[in-house]
Design a protein around this motif. Structure first.
Motif, PDB file in Angstrom:
ATOM      1  N   ALA A  42     -13.695 -31.232  25.731  1.00  0.00           N
ATOM      2  CA  ALA A  42     -13.247 -32.577  26.106  1.00  0.00           C
ATOM      3  C   ALA A  42     -13.833 -33.617  25.161  1.00  0.00           C
ATOM      4  O   ALA A  42     -13.155 -34.574  24.765  1.00  0.00           O
ATOM      5  CB  ALA A  42     -13.647 -32.885  27.549  1.00  0.00           C
ATOM      6  N   GLY A  43     -15.093 -33.435  24.780  1.00  0.00           N
ATOM      7  CA  GLY A  43     -15.712 -34.345  23.821  1.00  0.00           C
ATOM      8  C   GLY A  43     -15.034 -34.306  22.473  1.00  0.00           C
ATOM      9  O   GLY A  43     -14.885 -35.332  21.792  1.00  0.00           O
ATOM     10  N   LEU A  44     -14.584 -33.112  22.067  1.00  0.00           N
ATOM     11  CA  LEU A  44     -13.857 -32.993  20.798  1.00  0.00           C
ATOM     12  C   LEU A  44     -12.515 -33.720  20.872  1.00  0.00           C
ATOM     13  O   LEU A  44     -12.071 -34.322  19.883  1.00  0.00           O
ATOM     14  CB  LEU A  44     -13.646 -31.511  20.472  1.00  0.00           C
ATOM     15  N   VAL A  45     -11.873 -33.671  22.035  1.00  0.00           N
ATOM     16  CA  VAL A  45     -10.624 -34.410  22.231  1.00  0.00           C
ATOM     17  C   VAL A  45     -10.862 -35.912  22.120  1.00  0.00           C
ATOM     18  O   VAL A  45     -10.099 -36.633  21.466  1.00  0.00           O
ATOM     19  CB  VAL A  45     -10.005 -34.065  23.601  1.00  0.00           C
ATOM     20  N   ILE A  46     -11.931 -36.380  22.745  1.00  0.00           N
ATOM     21  CA  ILE A  46     -12.269 -37.809  22.668  1.00  0.00           C
ATOM     22  C   ILE A  46     -12.530 -38.219  21.222  1.00  0.00           C
ATOM     23  O   ILE A  46     -12.049 -39.262  20.757  1.00  0.00           O
ATOM     24  CB  ILE A  46     -13.503 -38.116  23.534  1.00  0.00           C
ATOM     25  N   ALA A  47     -13.280 -37.394  20.500  1.00  0.00           N
ATOM     26  CA  ALA A  47     -13.577 -37.696  19.096  1.00  0.00           C
ATOM     27  C   ALA A  47     -12.296 -37.759  18.274  1.00  0.00           C
ATOM     28  O   ALA A  47     -12.157 -38.601  17.380  1.00  0.00           O
ATOM     29  CB  ALA A  47     -14.525 -36.637  18.529  1.00  0.00           C
ATOM     30  N   GLY A  48     -11.352 -36.867  18.587  1.00  0.00           N
ATOM     31  CA  GLY A  48     -10.090 -36.876  17.858  1.00  0.00           C
ATOM     32  C   GLY A  48      -9.267 -38.114  18.131  1.00  0.00           C
ATOM     33  O   GLY A  48      -8.615 -38.648  17.225  1.00  0.00           O
ATOM     34  N   ARG A  49      -9.287 -38.599  19.361  1.00  0.00           N
ATOM     35  CA  ARG A  49      -8.530 -39.804  19.692  1.00  0.00           C
ATOM     36  C   ARG A  49      -9.161 -41.051  19.075  1.00  0.00           C
ATOM     37  O   ARG A  49      -8.462 -41.959  18.629  1.00  0.00           O
ATOM     38  CB  ARG A  49      -8.434 -39.966  21.209  1.00  0.00           C
ATOM     39  N   VAL A  50     -10.494 -41.093  19.065  1.00  0.00           N
ATOM     40  CA  VAL A  50     -11.198 -42.260  18.529  1.00  0.00           C
ATOM     41  C   VAL A  50     -11.312 -42.187  17.015  1.00  0.00           C
ATOM     42  O   VAL A  50     -11.317 -43.207  16.323  1.00  0.00           O
ATOM     43  CB  VAL A  50     -12.599 -42.375  19.169  1.00  0.00           C
ATOM     44  N   GLY A  51     -11.404 -40.959  16.489  1.00  0.00           N
ATOM     45  CA  GLY A  51     -11.578 -40.762  15.054  1.00  0.00           C
ATOM     46  C   GLY A  51     -13.030 -40.738  14.638  1.00  0.00           C
ATOM     47  O   GLY A  51     -13.327 -40.821  13.443  1.00  0.00           O
ATOM     48  N   ALA A  52     -13.945 -40.617  15.592  1.00  0.00           N
ATOM     49  CA  ALA A  52     -15.369 -40.636  15.267  1.00  0.00           C
ATOM     50  C   ALA A  52     -16.164 -40.214  16.500  1.00  0.00           C
ATOM     51  O   ALA A  52     -15.625 -40.064  17.596  1.00  0.00           O
ATOM     52  CB  ALA A  52     -15.806 -42.021  14.800  1.00  0.00           C
ATOM     53  N   VAL A  53     -17.474 -40.041  16.288  1.00  0.00           N
ATOM     54  CA  VAL A  53     -18.406 -39.762  17.373  1.00  0.00           C
ATOM     55  C   VAL A  53     -19.566 -40.739  17.257  1.00  0.00           C
ATOM     56  O   VAL A  53     -20.089 -40.955  16.159  1.00  0.00           O
ATOM     57  CB  VAL A  53     -18.947 -38.314  17.309  1.00  0.00           C
TER      58      VAL A  53
END
Length: 350
Positions: free
Chosen positions: A258-269
């Motif tokens: 789920a965190g990887l999905v969030i990073a993909g939507r935002v484009g960063a971590v």
């Protein structure tokens, strides 16, 4: 004296057997029908919200906006799926939101160069991607060791773990934003397939697999038995500790994805990724019918809870309502859901 017609011998026993057979057949059917009703209890609310959204804002029911709602809710869906299975088993995990932040950050930092705030290892892309769910599973395993093996309180353990993981994430990134990663790290959150985000397909697949597992597989049914009555499940031969530990491990891995999905939507971590999400996760799970006491609830209800909150947030955003008020509304939803459960079932939430 009037003659009373005699009943053939054995008719009473035959009638009793017929009635018993009827109850045997209709009993499971009634329970199945009742379960279906409970699973779809939120469906009228979802439809009502669609109608309200369509009447209040023309853009709400536009295809692009509906797809955006699904995409924005996909990461939440994975977190709710993880929490729902853990709650059904009679445990809880408050650290899922920090796992969703720390695990992707670790995967990023193993791959990106030191000049971009990486660790300087510059490992291959596939290694970094593999580390993300493995890190989440490892954290879930540690939680399971503390909760299941050492029998520590799940609420306190995962609350402490949530704080620890968030502190580690803040220290790792040192206030920087990690974005200079290979495109593969952003695929889940930014790519489409057949006009629908890949993350939506992934979330739907995970819910379908987990739903089948809980309904038809013996280990899935064991989750309900453990959450409902752990001593009885143990007496029935179920390996309670092993199953409970495994669910926490799976929950950690799902949270990392789920965190990887969030990073993909935002484009960063960054250090704030997924912070505060756990409140929304519990809101979706509770209004979806997942019992905080364990042993009750369905993933279909939890999924409808995710869709309801996603639509509500989108509608409030279109209405330019402050995000602070949205959080307050989510808190109110949890309280209302608990009150409704208490009044309709008569069961106290311990």
């Amino acid at each position: 004296m009037n003659d009373v017609p005699s009943r053939p011998a054995g008719d009473g026993a035959s009638s009793d057997r017929s009635a018993a057979a009827t109850r045997t057949v209709l009993g499971p059917l009634r329970r199945l029908a009742l379960g279906r009703v409970r699973d779809l209890a939120l469906l009228p609310a979802v439809i009502l919200l669609l109608v309200i959204g369509a009447l209040s804002n023309d853009n709400f029911i536009h295809r692009d906006n509906l797809v955006n709602i699904l995409g924005a809710s996909s990461a939440l869906g994975l977190l709710v799926l993880a929490e729902a299975m853990i709650l059904i088993s009679g445990k809880m995990d408050l650290s899922l939101e920090s796992i969703a932040g720390l695990a992707p950050a670790l995967g990023f930092m193993l791959v990106i160069p030191a000049a971009s705030a990486g660790l300087g290892t510059e490992l291959p892309t596939w290694v970094g991607l593999l580390v993300i769910p493995l890190a989440g599973a490892a954290i879930g395993g540690v939680n399971g060791l503390l909760i299941v093996k050492l029998r520590l309180n799940a609420f306190i353990v995962t609350l402490a773990m949530n704080i620890v993981l968030r502190g580690i994430l803040v220290g790792m990134v040192s206030g920087k934003t990690l974005f200079d990663a290979p495109n593969a790290f952003f695929t889940l959150g930014s790519s489409d397939w057949l006009g629908v985000p890949v993350s939506v397909w992934l979330t739907g697949l995970c819910f379908a697999v987990a739903g089948w597992f809980l309904r038809y597989h013996r280990l899935g049914r064991a989750l309900y038995a453990i959450g409902g009555n752990a001593p009885a499940a143990r007496a029935a031969g179920i390996r309670v500790e092993r199953v409970a530990w495994s669910v926490l491990v799976i929950g950690g891995a799902l949270s990392a994805v789920a965190g990887l999905v969030i990073a993909g939507r935002v484009g960063a971590v960054n250090a704030n990724q997924a912070q505060g999400t756990i409140f929304t996760v519990f809101a979706a799970a509770v209004i979806g019918g997942i019992s905080l006491n364990g042993g009750k609830g369905s993933l279909l209800g939890a999924l409808l809870g995710v869709l309801l909150l996603g639509m509500l947030e989108n509608l409030l955003t279109l209405a330019q309502v402050s995000s602070f008020w949205i959080q307050a509304i989510y808190g109110g939803i949890i309280l209302v859901a608990l009150l409704v459960t208490r009044l309709t079932t008569g069961e106290a939430q311990d």
